[in-house]
Structure formats: structure tokens, C-alpha cells
Motif scaffolding. Structure first.
Motif, PDB file in Angstrom:
ATOM      1  N   ASP A 254     -10.520   2.457   9.921  1.00  0.00           N
ATOM      2  CA  ASP A 254     -10.551   3.646   9.073  1.00  0.00           C
ATOM      3  C   ASP A 254      -9.795   4.828   9.668  1.00  0.00           C
ATOM      4  OD1 ASP A 254     -13.130   3.564  10.842  1.00  0.00           O
ATOM      5  OD2 ASP A 254     -12.871   5.680  10.341  1.00  0.00           O
ATOM      6  N   GLU A 255      -9.433   4.755  10.945  1.00  0.00           N
ATOM      7  CA  GLU A 255      -8.761   5.888  11.590  1.00  0.00           C
ATOM      8  C   GLU A 255      -7.278   5.985  11.260  1.00  0.00           C
ATOM      9  OE1 GLU A 255     -10.867   7.187  15.499  1.00  0.00           O
ATOM     10  OE2 GLU A 255     -10.626   5.001  15.620  1.00  0.00           O
ATOM     11  N   TYR A 256      -6.798   5.083  10.401  1.00  0.00           N
ATOM     12  CA  TYR A 256      -5.400   5.134   9.988  1.00  0.00           C
ATOM     13  C   TYR A 256      -5.231   5.668   8.569  1.00  0.00           C
ATOM     14  CZ  TYR A 256      -4.917   2.733  14.301  1.00  0.00           C
ATOM     15  OH  TYR A 256      -4.980   2.455  15.648  1.00  0.00           O
ATOM     16  N   ARG A 257      -6.357   5.969   7.940  1.00  0.00           N
ATOM     17  CA  ARG A 257      -6.298   6.489   6.569  1.00  0.00           C
ATOM     18  C   ARG A 257      -5.522   7.794   6.485  1.00  0.00           C
ATOM     19  NH1 ARG A 257     -12.340   7.225   4.950  1.00  0.00           N
ATOM     20  NH2 ARG A 257     -12.369   7.975   7.114  1.00  0.00           N
ATOM     21  N   GLY A 258      -5.820   8.719   7.377  1.00  0.00           N
ATOM     22  CA  GLY A 258      -5.213  10.047   7.315  1.00  0.00           C
ATOM     23  C   GLY A 258      -3.709  10.014   7.485  1.00  0.00           C
ATOM     24  N   ALA A 259      -3.237   9.225   8.451  1.00  0.00           N
ATOM     25  CA  ALA A 259      -1.798   9.136   8.703  1.00  0.00           C
ATOM     26  C   ALA A 259      -1.067   8.572   7.494  1.00  0.00           C
ATOM     27  CB  ALA A 259      -1.546   8.269   9.929  1.00  0.00           C
ATOM     28  N   VAL A 260      -1.615   7.506   6.912  1.00  0.00           N
ATOM     29  CA  VAL A 260      -0.966   6.885   5.760  1.00  0.00           C
ATOM     30  C   VAL A 260      -1.021   7.813   4.548  1.00  0.00           C
ATOM     31  CG1 VAL A 260      -1.022   4.936   4.166  1.00  0.00           C
ATOM     32  CG2 VAL A 260      -1.418   4.564   6.606  1.00  0.00           C
ATOM     33  N   GLN A 261      -2.165   8.462   4.324  1.00  0.00           N
ATOM     34  CA  GLN A 261      -2.293   9.378   3.191  1.00  0.00           C
ATOM     35  C   GLN A 261      -1.265  10.500   3.290  1.00  0.00           C
ATOM     36  OE1 GLN A 261      -4.616   8.690   0.869  1.00  0.00           O
ATOM     37  NE2 GLN A 261      -4.307  10.438  -0.466  1.00  0.00           N
ATOM     38  N   TYR A 262      -1.092  11.036   4.476  1.00  0.00           N
ATOM     39  CA  TYR A 262      -0.097  12.088   4.702  1.00  0.00           C
ATOM     40  C   TYR A 262       1.297  11.608   4.332  1.00  0.00           C
ATOM     41  CZ  TYR A 262       3.133  14.961   7.458  1.00  0.00           C
ATOM     42  OH  TYR A 262       4.192  15.729   7.885  1.00  0.00           O
ATOM     43  N   LEU A 263       1.675  10.436   4.806  1.00  0.00           N
ATOM     44  CA  LEU A 263       3.029   9.951   4.576  1.00  0.00           C
ATOM     45  C   LEU A 263       3.268   9.522   3.133  1.00  0.00           C
ATOM     46  CD1 LEU A 263       3.596   7.960   7.880  1.00  0.00           C
ATOM     47  CD2 LEU A 263       4.590  10.177   7.243  1.00  0.00           C
ATOM     48  N   LEU A 264       2.226   9.055   2.451  1.00  0.00           N
ATOM     49  CA  LEU A 264       2.371   8.687   1.044  1.00  0.00           C
ATOM     50  C   LEU A 264       2.473   9.910   0.142  1.00  0.00           C
ATOM     51  CD1 LEU A 264      -0.210   5.777   0.523  1.00  0.00           C
ATOM     52  CD2 LEU A 264       2.288   5.594   0.428  1.00  0.00           C
ATOM     53  N   SER A 265       1.824  10.974   0.519  1.00  0.00           N
ATOM     54  CA  SER A 265       1.649  12.115  -0.378  1.00  0.00           C
ATOM     55  C   SER A 265       2.778  13.135  -0.238  1.00  0.00           C
ATOM     56  CB  SER A 265       0.312  12.795  -0.093  1.00  0.00           C
ATOM     57  OG  SER A 265       0.373  13.498   1.140  1.00  0.00           O
ATOM     58  N   ASP A 266       2.732  14.140  -1.118  1.00  0.00           N
ATOM     59  CA  ASP A 266       3.716  15.215  -1.076  1.00  0.00           C
ATOM     60  C   ASP A 266       3.521  16.150   0.108  1.00  0.00           C
ATOM     61  OD1 ASP A 266       4.658  14.112  -3.376  1.00  0.00           O
ATOM     62  OD2 ASP A 266       3.859  15.641  -4.724  1.00  0.00           O
ATOM     63  N   ALA A 267       2.425  15.975   0.838  1.00  0.00           N
ATOM     64  CA  ALA A 267       2.216  16.785   2.044  1.00  0.00           C
ATOM     65  C   ALA A 267       3.307  16.519   3.080  1.00  0.00           C
ATOM     66  CB  ALA A 267       0.840  16.497   2.644  1.00  0.00           C
ATOM     67  N   SER A 268       3.942  15.347   2.997  1.00  0.00           N
ATOM     68  CA  SER A 268       5.009  14.996   3.938  1.00  0.00           C
ATOM     69  C   SER A 268       6.364  14.985   3.236  1.00  0.00           C
ATOM     70  CB  SER A 268       4.731  13.618   4.558  1.00  0.00           C
ATOM     71  OG  SER A 268       4.645  12.624   3.547  1.00  0.00           O
ATOM     72  N   SER A 269       6.580  15.917   2.317  1.00  0.00           N
ATOM     73  CA  SER A 269       7.771  15.902   1.460  1.00  0.00           C
ATOM     74  C   SER A 269       9.088  16.001   2.219  1.00  0.00           C
ATOM     75  CB  SER A 269       7.688  17.040   0.435  1.00  0.00           C
ATOM     76  OG  SER A 269       7.568  18.290   1.095  1.00  0.00           O
ATOM     77  N   PHE A 270       9.066  16.521   3.452  1.00  0.00           N
ATOM     78  CA  PHE A 270      10.300  16.665   4.231  1.00  0.00           C
ATOM     79  C   PHE A 270      10.272  15.760   5.459  1.00  0.00           C
ATOM     80  CE2 PHE A 270      13.560  19.374   6.544  1.00  0.00           C
ATOM     81  CZ  PHE A 270      14.581  19.132   5.629  1.00  0.00           C
TER      82      PHE A 270
END
Length: 285
Positions: A254-270
Motif C-alpha cells: 500500500d505504500e506505493y499508492r501515493g507515488a502512482v496516484q501523483y504520477l497518474l494525476s494532473d498533480a504531476s502535469s510537468f
């Protein structure tokens, strides 16, 4: 000032978007290869909780449910009124992969907007005696299979003129030698994933259709899963692996959820062409 001024490739998100909404995946379908395992199911649950639908591909006939993992994913889908589809798939069989991909996409409510590849095959042993047949199988799963599913998803992004985010699971083993185990072939396959992501990010960032396709990697540290249980049962191995990072312990799925969510989402747009190491500092010594 118009955030897209003088830029033919529009940015994702907007300055007025709340930080909470930046991490949401509403009205998107996310495909997860290796989605029937511990990490894949945790990622699936997060996608469902933030508004997205999920397609899971895995070689197993049924998802992992020894501790209720699959049940929790199904519960999340019902609670948030989202959809999860599961398909048993051999990612090394191009015709099988193509057929299942087309069939799965035809069942979706939302356009495909993301891919996560957390499938993988591990094999160890002294390099002097390591069978080349095993190396070929390992590369077929870890590298060729990853390339194949990424290619299918990029074509689908292009077909629907949708922005997409691809997250490939590499490994800290792409960056270091794993003390205590001989895994030269596996390490090489994961190093290939890091370079594959960089290359795809450069090629697809601004030259595929009119929408951006971002490609990044996550490099996990050691994870307590059923796959690592046998190795960790060897005398002293748990302590050796735990002491190899700065936090002094192994990770959980479960400790990889945050990293993947960030990269999938618009939070990592750049963010593209980047490797995000989630390894407890193992490679930072």
C-alpha cells in the motif's frame, strides 16, 4: 495570462484547481498490468476512490484475495459507483494481449487516460550458471511485455485524442546491486525499463497527436509480498534487506499508492521522463 498561450500542447489542470482535485482521476479509465497482485490491487483501489474506472490485466485467473485484497477493491468500486474489470492475460502473447485490450476498452465508460505496469517476473542465481532460456523469458515479461502494453495504450490515447500518463514499475535494482542475492538478469531488465520510459517520454511527449503523453517510472524498494516470502525466510535475509535502507524496514504494497496516484494525476502535469524512487533511501547511501 493564458496558461496555454504560445503552446500547442495544452497543460493539464489549471491554477485555480484545488490541490485536492489535482490528485483526482474523475472520468478516466486506468489500465493496470499486473493488476491482480498486491501492488496492482492497492493502486486500483486508489483509482476507484478518486473517481476513475479500472481495467486489471494479470496472468492469474483470479486476483489475489488471501487477505481480502480483491474484496476491498470490489467494495471500493461499489462505494464510489465506479467500475473495475478483470481479465486474465498473457502479456507476452501479442495476439492475446491485443484481443483482450480491444475487448476491455469496448466495455469502458470513460476514455483510457493512464497505464500502470506493475507486472513482472523475477529470477535469481549465479550469472555463471544462469540459463539463457530463463533470461529470455524474463525479458519477454519485464521488457517486451511492458513495451507492448505501453504501445497499445499510446495508440488508444492517440485514437481518442486524450492526454495520457504511463507509469512503468522499474526497481531500485535498476540502480544498484542487491546485496545478498544474485539477480543480474532481473536487474538488467529493470534498468531497461528506466531507459524505455525516458525514451518513450521524449518520443511521445509532443509528437503523438495533439495531447501530451507523459511517461515515468517508479523504482520500489523491497516489498513484503508473497513473491518475497520465500527469500525472506532464509536466515538473516530479512535483517540484511531491512538494514540496507535508511528507514530500517521493508515496504508494504500500500505504500506505493501515493507515488502512482501523483504520477497518474494532473498533480504531476510537468513531470515526465523521471524515475521516482520509493525505496526507503536504499539507493541514497
Amino acid at each position: 495570462m493564458d496558461p496555454n498561450a504560445r503552446n500547442p500542447h495544452p497543460r493539464l489542470g489549471h491554477p485555480s484547481t484545488s490541490i485536492t482535485d489535482l490528485f483526482r482521476l474523475d472520468n478516466r479509465t486506468i489500465l493496470i498490468a499486473g493488476g491482480g497482485g498486491a501492488v496492482g490491487l492497492e493502486v486500483a483501489k486508489s483509482v476507484l476512490e478518486t473517481g476513475g474506472d479500472v481495467i486489471l490485466l494479470d496472468r492469474a485467473e483470479q486476483p489475489l484475495n488471501t487477505e481480502g485484497e480483491w474484496q476491498r477493491v470490489q467494495d471500493a468500486a461499489r462505494q464510489h459507483q465506479n467500475q473495475v474489470l478483470y481479465y486474465a492475460c498473457d502479456i507476452t502473447d501479442p495476439s492475446n494481449l491485443q484481443r483482450l485490450f480491444v475487448g476491455a476498452i469496448s466495455q469502458t465508460r470513460f476514455p483510457l487516460r493512464g497505464l500502470v505496469t506493475c507486472h513482472g517476473l523475477s529470477a535469481g542465481g549465479p550469472a555463471l550458471d544462469f540459463p539463457t532460456s530463463t533470461l529470455t523469458k524474463l525479458l519477454d515479461v519485464n521488457v517486451t511485455g511492458t513495451f507492448s502494453i505501453a504501445q497499445l495504450c499510446a495508440r488508444e490515447f492517440q485514437r481518442t485524442n486524450s492526454a495520457g500518463s504511463i507509469v512503468l514499475f522499474a526497481s531500485m535494482s535498476a540502480h544498484v546491486y542487491n546485496k545478498g542475492v544474485d539477480t543480474a538478469a532481473y536487474n538488467a531488465s529493470k534498468a531497461a525499463i528506466v531507459q524505455l520510459a525516458r525514451s518513450l517520454a521524449g518520443e511521445w511527449g509532443s509528437r503523438v497527436g495533439t495531447q501530451l503523453i507523459r511517461v515515468n517510472t517508479v523504482s520500489p524498494g523491497y516489498i513484503r509480498t508473497r513473491q518475497t516470502a520465500e527469500t525472506l525466510a532464509e536466515p538473516g535475509m530479512d535483517e540484511l534487506w531491512s538494514e540496507g535502507n535508511m528507514l530500517g524496514r521493508l515496504s508494504f504494497a500500500d505504500e506505493y499508492r501515493g507515488a502512482v496516484q501523483y504520477l497518474l494525476s494532473d498533480a504531476s502535469s510537468f513531470v515526465t521522463g523521471t524515475d521516482l524512487r520509493v525505496d526507503g533511501g536504499h539507493t541514497a547511501w
